[in-house]
Scaffold this active site. Structure first.
Site, PDB file in Angstrom:
ATOM      1  N   SER A   1       0.808  -1.220   0.000  1.00 29.17           N
ATOM      2  CA  SER A   1       0.000   0.000   0.000  1.00 29.17           C
ATOM      3  C   SER A   1       0.841   1.270   0.000  1.00 29.17           C
ATOM      4  CB  SER A   1      -0.955   0.019   1.194  1.00 29.17           C
ATOM      5  OG  SER A   1      -0.245   0.170   2.405  1.00 29.17           O
TER       6      SER A   1
ATOM      7  N   LYS B   1       0.806   4.592   7.016  1.00 31.39           N
ATOM      8  CA  LYS B   1       0.297   5.431   5.922  1.00 31.39           C
ATOM      9  C   LYS B   1       0.964   6.813   6.014  1.00 31.39           C
ATOM     10  CE  LYS B   1      -2.944   2.331   4.878  1.00 31.39           C
ATOM     11  NZ  LYS B   1      -2.815   1.463   3.682  1.00 31.39           N
TER      12      LYS B   1
END
Length: 280
Positions: free
Chosen positions: A52, A113
């Site tokens: 990701s 993230k």
């Protein structure tokens, strides 16, 4: 005249100091306390489990996460001990920071993230273009990112995107992804992957980040269940500041996934040496 004696000389007694009982346990206890303090207040290791954050982070990167930049909450400590509400010595991340956090509803898991929005920011995505507080974020098309393929780096794509695999002059298989450089207000600059047009990932918002929360996104924009998706859709939604664990620092190891635990030499043949020391 001195009289001779038949007495055998006696050697002086040597005192032997017995090791204090329990010293080994005190040593082990001290070691455990040191490890707890180190992991709780200074740094902790973290491994990248998914793609990701491509191309910034690769699956199999091992990195140190700094604990002090944003203060401390119960999520800063191993096993959540001590447990308490709120955050002490709190400091907000900066836009562009890569953070490790515990997502709401999945507090037993660590996610990583990039922080895009702070409290009060208005976030939207239009056709893959990130819009912050009503202004398009600077976005520049780059040459494709070429990912060397390995057991840890398969050529994963999001439909309707198609795999683009080629072989270089040395016989290495590469997977190519469209790459873009984004630059946030304040100067943070990083490379993202945008594989294809996929609603709602590329058509999102606008939303306003609530007080006490941050908005995070993965750099692999079409393959990241981040703040664009609520928990019901498998995403993380807005991330409470209290759930931040720390800030990504740098890689201390990286493996392509080809190692065998029972064959020690493969631990080094699988090493991606150029990834060691990569900072964030």
């Amino acid at each position: 005249m001195n009289e001779a004696t038949n007495e055998t000389p006696v050697e002086p007694e040597v005192e032997t100091k017995e090791k204090p009982k329990g010293s080994i346990w005190r040593f082990l206890l001290g070691l455990a306390v040191f490890a707890w303090v180190l992991r709780s207040f200074i740094v902790a290791p973290f491994v990248i489990p998914s793609g990701s954050m491509l191309p910034t982070m690769l699956v199999g990167d091992y990195l140190f996460v700094a604990k002090w930049p944003y203060g401390y909450s119960k999520y800063s400590f191993p096993f959540g001990i001590p447990s308490f509400d709120g955050r002490v010595m709190e400091s907000l991340p900066e836009r562009g920071d890569i953070v490790v956090f515990r997502p709401p509803g999945k507090e037993d898991m660590d996610y990583v993230k990039r922080v895009i929005g702070l409290p009060g920011d208005r976030i939207e995505v239009r056709g893959g273009q990130l819009v912050l507080n009503g202004k398009n974020i600077e976005r520049e098309r780059l040459a494709d990112f070429a990912l060397p393929m390995s057991p840890n780096s398969v050529c994963r794509v999001i439909p309707p995107a198609q795999q683009r695999i080629e072989t270089d002059a040395d016989g290495n298989r590469l997977c190519r992804y469209p790459a873009y450089r984004e630059t946030l207000p304040g100067g943070a600059s990083y490379v993202t992957i945008d594989q294809t047009f996929v609603p709602p990932a590329d058509e999102f918002g606008p939303v306003t980040v609530p007080e006490g929360f941050v908005f995070v996104m993965g750099d692999n924009r079409d393959d990241s269940l981040d703040s664009r998706f609520g928990p019901a859709l498998g995403g993380v939604g807005f991330v409470p500041v209290d759930n931040l664990v720390g800030k990504a620092m740098f890689n201390f190891w990286s493996t392509d996934g080809s190692a065998n635990y029972f064959l020690p030499w493969t631990w080094f043949t699988s090493l991606r040496g150029s990834r060691i020391g990569v900072g964030y």
